[in-house]
Design a protein around this motif. Structure first.
Motif, PDB file in Angstrom:
ATOM      1  N   ASP A   1     -25.976  91.850 -16.939  1.00 22.91           N
ATOM      2  CA  ASP A   1     -25.495  92.700 -18.034  1.00 22.91           C
ATOM      3  C   ASP A   1     -25.569  91.902 -19.332  1.00 22.91           C
ATOM      4  OD1 ASP A   1     -22.360  91.801 -18.566  1.00 22.91           O
ATOM      5  OD2 ASP A   1     -22.895  91.659 -16.449  1.00 22.91           O
ATOM      6  N   ILE A   2     -25.944  92.591 -20.404  1.00 31.37           N
ATOM      7  CA  ILE A   2     -26.219  91.898 -21.657  1.00 31.37           C
ATOM      8  C   ILE A   2     -25.685  92.701 -22.853  1.00 31.37           C
ATOM      9  CG2 ILE A   2     -28.216  90.645 -20.766  1.00 31.37           C
ATOM     10  CD1 ILE A   2     -28.862  93.569 -23.013  1.00 31.37           C
ATOM     11  N   SER A   3     -25.643  92.006 -23.988  1.00 30.79           N
ATOM     12  CA  SER A   3     -25.254  92.624 -25.265  1.00 30.79           C
ATOM     13  C   SER A   3     -25.952  91.852 -26.372  1.00 30.79           C
ATOM     14  CB  SER A   3     -23.736  92.581 -25.442  1.00 30.79           C
ATOM     15  OG  SER A   3     -23.298  91.242 -25.675  1.00 30.79           O
ATOM     16  N   HIS A   4     -25.487  92.036 -27.606  1.00 34.96           N
ATOM     17  CA  HIS A   4     -26.097  91.318 -28.723  1.00 34.96           C
ATOM     18  C   HIS A   4     -25.902  89.807 -28.615  1.00 34.96           C
ATOM     19  CE1 HIS A   4     -21.890  91.800 -30.014  1.00 34.96           C
ATOM     20  NE2 HIS A   4     -22.083  90.710 -30.723  1.00 34.96           N
ATOM     21  N   TYR A   5     -24.956  89.374 -27.778  1.00 33.75           N
ATOM     22  CA  TYR A   5     -24.721  87.934 -27.625  1.00 33.75           C
ATOM     23  C   TYR A   5     -25.939  87.219 -27.038  1.00 33.75           C
ATOM     24  CZ  TYR A   5     -19.780  88.741 -28.586  1.00 33.75           C
ATOM     25  OH  TYR A   5     -18.610  89.077 -29.193  1.00 33.75           O
ATOM     26  N   GLN A   6     -26.779  87.934 -26.318  1.00 36.65           N
ATOM     27  CA  GLN A   6     -28.001  87.337 -25.772  1.00 36.65           C
ATOM     28  C   GLN A   6     -29.139  87.332 -26.780  1.00 36.65           C
ATOM     29  OE1 GLN A   6     -25.887  89.185 -23.653  1.00 36.65           O
ATOM     30  NE2 GLN A   6     -25.374  87.217 -22.726  1.00 36.65           N
ATOM     31  N   SER A   7     -28.915  87.887 -27.969  1.00 32.89           N
ATOM     32  CA  SER A   7     -29.896  87.884 -29.049  1.00 32.89           C
ATOM     33  C   SER A   7     -31.210  88.524 -28.602  1.00 32.89           C
ATOM     34  CB  SER A   7     -30.097  86.452 -29.554  1.00 32.89           C
ATOM     35  OG  SER A   7     -30.838  86.447 -30.755  1.00 32.89           O
ATOM     36  N   ASP A   8     -32.351  87.995 -29.094  1.00 33.42           N
ATOM     37  CA  ASP A   8     -33.653  88.562 -28.741  1.00 33.42           C
ATOM     38  C   ASP A   8     -33.993  88.255 -27.282  1.00 33.42           C
ATOM     39  OD1 ASP A   8     -33.996  89.499 -31.318  1.00 33.42           O
ATOM     40  OD2 ASP A   8     -35.074  87.711 -31.985  1.00 33.42           O
ATOM     41  N   ILE A   9     -34.457  89.261 -26.574  1.00 37.08           N
ATOM     42  CA  ILE A   9     -34.793  89.122 -25.158  1.00 37.08           C
ATOM     43  C   ILE A   9     -36.262  89.455 -24.946  1.00 37.08           C
ATOM     44  CG2 ILE A   9     -34.379  90.046 -22.840  1.00 37.08           C
ATOM     45  CD1 ILE A   9     -31.485  90.547 -23.663  1.00 37.08           C
ATOM     46  N   ASP A  10     -36.940  88.603 -24.199  1.00 33.70           N
ATOM     47  CA  ASP A  10     -38.313  88.893 -23.783  1.00 33.70           C
ATOM     48  C   ASP A  10     -38.230  89.630 -22.446  1.00 33.70           C
ATOM     49  OD1 ASP A  10     -40.920  88.876 -22.726  1.00 33.70           O
ATOM     50  OD2 ASP A  10     -41.430  87.053 -23.815  1.00 33.70           O
ATOM     51  N   TRP A  11     -38.266  90.942 -22.503  1.00 41.21           N
ATOM     52  CA  TRP A  11     -38.044  91.759 -21.319  1.00 41.21           C
ATOM     53  C   TRP A  11     -39.172  91.634 -20.305  1.00 41.21           C
ATOM     54  CZ3 TRP A  11     -33.646  94.039 -19.798  1.00 41.21           C
ATOM     55  CH2 TRP A  11     -32.621  94.144 -20.752  1.00 41.21           C
ATOM     56  N   GLU A  12     -40.364  91.312 -20.747  1.00 39.24           N
ATOM     57  CA  GLU A  12     -41.469  91.111 -19.801  1.00 39.24           C
ATOM     58  C   GLU A  12     -41.196  89.905 -18.909  1.00 39.24           C
ATOM     59  OE1 GLU A  12     -45.243  90.938 -21.708  1.00 39.24           O
ATOM     60  OE2 GLU A  12     -45.096  92.962 -22.548  1.00 39.24           O
ATOM     61  N   GLU A  13     -40.657  88.831 -19.498  1.00 39.00           N
ATOM     62  CA  GLU A  13     -40.315  87.644 -18.705  1.00 39.00           C
ATOM     63  C   GLU A  13     -39.158  87.936 -17.756  1.00 39.00           C
ATOM     64  OE1 GLU A  13     -40.042  83.778 -20.305  1.00 39.00           O
ATOM     65  OE2 GLU A  13     -41.437  84.156 -21.950  1.00 39.00           O
ATOM     66  N   VAL A  14     -38.189  88.712 -18.225  1.00 46.44           N
ATOM     67  CA  VAL A  14     -37.078  89.114 -17.351  1.00 46.44           C
ATOM     68  C   VAL A  14     -37.614  89.853 -16.130  1.00 46.44           C
ATOM     69  CG1 VAL A  14     -34.997  90.528 -17.160  1.00 46.44           C
ATOM     70  CG2 VAL A  14     -35.418  89.215 -19.261  1.00 46.44           C
ATOM     71  N   LYS A  15     -38.507  90.785 -16.374  1.00 53.35           N
ATOM     72  CA  LYS A  15     -39.084  91.587 -15.295  1.00 53.35           C
ATOM     73  C   LYS A  15     -39.882  90.736 -14.317  1.00 53.35           C
ATOM     74  CE  LYS A  15     -40.603  95.280 -13.117  1.00 53.35           C
ATOM     75  NZ  LYS A  15     -39.714  96.144 -12.299  1.00 53.35           N
ATOM     76  N   GLN A  16     -40.619  89.764 -14.819  1.00 45.35           N
ATOM     77  CA  GLN A  16     -41.527  88.987 -13.976  1.00 45.35           C
ATOM     78  C   GLN A  16     -40.826  87.894 -13.182  1.00 45.35           C
ATOM     79  OE1 GLN A  16     -44.496  87.556 -16.696  1.00 45.35           O
ATOM     80  NE2 GLN A  16     -45.298  89.600 -17.133  1.00 45.35           N
ATOM     81  N   MET A  17     -39.619  87.496 -13.586  1.00 42.58           N
ATOM     82  CA  MET A  17     -38.946  86.399 -12.902  1.00 42.58           C
ATOM     83  C   MET A  17     -38.564  86.793 -11.476  1.00 42.58           C
ATOM     84  SD  MET A  17     -35.614  84.170 -14.079  1.00 42.58           S
ATOM     85  CE  MET A  17     -35.223  82.627 -13.266  1.00 42.58           C
ATOM     86  N   GLN A  18     -38.992  86.004 -10.523  1.00 45.59           N
ATOM     87  CA  GLN A  18     -38.614  86.199  -9.124  1.00 45.59           C
ATOM     88  C   GLN A  18     -38.642  84.859  -8.416  1.00 45.59           C
ATOM     89  OE1 GLN A  18     -40.360  89.496  -7.028  1.00 45.59           O
ATOM     90  NE2 GLN A  18     -39.897  88.645  -5.018  1.00 45.59           N
ATOM     91  N   ILE A  19     -37.534  84.498  -7.794  1.00 46.48           N
ATOM     92  CA  ILE A  19     -37.412  83.264  -7.031  1.00 46.48           C
ATOM     93  C   ILE A  19     -37.109  83.653  -5.585  1.00 46.48           C
ATOM     94  CG2 ILE A  19     -36.299  81.022  -6.863  1.00 46.48           C
ATOM     95  CD1 ILE A  19     -37.702  81.552  -9.563  1.00 46.48           C
ATOM     96  N   ASP A  20     -38.010  83.275  -4.669  1.00 52.06           N
ATOM     97  CA  ASP A  20     -37.924  83.759  -3.291  1.00 52.06           C
ATOM     98  C   ASP A  20     -37.929  85.294  -3.329  1.00 52.06           C
ATOM     99  OD1 ASP A  20     -37.891  81.136  -2.425  1.00 52.06           O
ATOM    100  OD2 ASP A  20     -35.713  81.018  -2.338  1.00 52.06           O
ATOM    101  N   ASN A  21     -36.889  85.903  -2.818  1.00 52.20           N
ATOM    102  CA  ASN A  21     -36.833  87.374  -2.864  1.00 52.20           C
ATOM    103  C   ASN A  21     -35.813  87.875  -3.888  1.00 52.20           C
ATOM    104  OD1 ASN A  21     -34.604  86.448  -1.452  1.00 52.20           O
ATOM    105  ND2 ASN A  21     -34.494  88.238  -0.125  1.00 52.20           N
TER     106      ASN A  21
END
Length: 258
Positions: free
Chosen positions: A62-82
Motif C-alpha cells: 500500500d502506498i501514498s504520496h510518501y513514496q513519491s514517484d514510482i516506476d510502476w513497470e519495475e514494481v510489476k516486473q519484480m519477482q523473487i522466487d514465487n
C-alpha cells in the motif's frame, strides 16, 4: 549388598536409562528435521528487505504520496522466487476535503500495469463521516477489476469512541450505497479491539499487526494483513508497507468488483 547384586542392579539401571536416551535422541532428530526441512512460515527475502510470511500466495503493498514517484513497470516486473506484487492499495483522500497529490497518477499507472488496485480514505475522527464519504466518492471512480473501497481508521484524536463509531458507520453506509459493495475497514489490531469491535464485525477487515510471524493476533476473521512497514520494492525509493491476502488467487478474483 553383595558384589553380584550390585552388578545386577547397575545393569538394570543401564537398561532403564537406554530407552530414555533413545527417546530424547529421537525427539532431537525430529526437531532438527522439522527445522531444516519442515514447512517454513517466515522466510527472509533480501531483495524485499524483510521477512515474508510464505504460507500466503497473494502479496501486495500500500502506498501514498510518501513514496513519491514510482516506476510502476519495475514494481510489476519484480519477482523473487514465487513472490511478486499481486495487488496495491493507494491512498486517495483524507478528511473532508484533502486528496493525496499522487493518487491520480498512481491510480492510472497501477491500472496500466495490470496490478489490481484499491483506493483508501484516511479517516479524520473529528469530522463528519458523511462529508468524508462525499470527498472519497467525488475523487474515486472504481471500475471492474478494482478492489472494494477501504476506510483507514486508526486514530481517536480526543473524540469519544461512540462519536467515532457513529461517524465511521456514516462513512461506510454512504460508500456502500454508492459503489454497491461493502467497504473494507483498515485498522490496527489493538485499535480495532478498543474502538471498533462488536460494532463492525460484518465488514471485511484489513488488519495491521507487526512483529508476529504467521498471522495477526485478532479474534475475528480478516481479509488482508499488513505485516511490515519497512519493505523494499524495485521502482520505489522509500520504505513500503507489505500485506498478504488471506486466501488463494481464486478467492482474490472473487473479491474484485464485477
Amino acid at each position: 549388598m553383595s558384589t553380584e547384586n550390585r552388578s545386577i542392579d547397575n545393569k538394570n539401571r543401564i537398561l532403564i536409562r537406554w530407552p530414555i536416551i533413545i527417546l530424547l535422541a529421537l525427539m532431537i532428530l525430529a526437531w532438527m528435521a522439522f527445522y531444516l526441512f519442515g514447512e517454513k512460515r517466515i522466510v527472509r527475502y533480501t531483495s524485499f528487505g524483510i521477512d515474508l510470511p510464505v504460507n500466503y500466495s497473494m502479496h501486495g503493498i500500500d502506498i501514498s504520496h510518501y513514496q513519491s514517484d514510482i516506476d510502476w513497470e519495475e514494481v510489476k516486473q519484480m519477482q523473487i522466487d514465487n513472490i511478486k506484487i499481486g495487488f496495491c492499495f493507494i491512498k486517495a483522500t483524507e478528511g473532508i476535503e484533502r486528496t493525496d497529490d499522487r493518487f491520480e497518477t498512481n491510480w492510472g499507472k497501477a491500472k496500466a500495469n495490470n496490478i489490481p488496485r484499491g483506493a483508501y480514505h484516511f479517516f479524520d475522527s473529528e469530522n463528519d463521516g458523511v462529508e468524508q464519504a462525499r470527498n472519497f466518492i467525488e475523487n474515486v471512480q472504481l471500475a471492474k477489476g478494482d478492489l472494494p473501497p477501504v476506510l483507514d481508521v486508526e486514530q481517536l484524536n480526543g473524540v469519544s469512541i461512540a462519536d467515532l463509531q457513529r461517524r465511521v458507520s456514516d462513512w461506510l453506509k454512504m460508500v456502500e450505497i454508492h459503489y454497491k459493495v461493502k467497504p473494507i475497514i483498515y485498522t490496527g489490531a489493538d485499535f480495532y479491539k478498543r474502538c471498533l469491535a462488536d460494532k463492525f464485525s460484518d465488514y471485511p477487515l484489513w488488519v495491521a499487526h507487526y512483529l508476529v510471524k504467521d498471522k495477526p493476533r485478532i479474534e475475528r476473521s480478516w481479509l488482508f494483513w499488513q505485516h511490515n512497514d519497512a519493505g523494499h520494492v524495485n521502482g520505489i525509493d522509500a520504505y513500503v508497507d507489505f500485506n498478504v491476502f488471506n486466501g488463494d488467487s481464486a478467492a482474490f478474483k472473487q473479491l474484485l468488483l464485477k
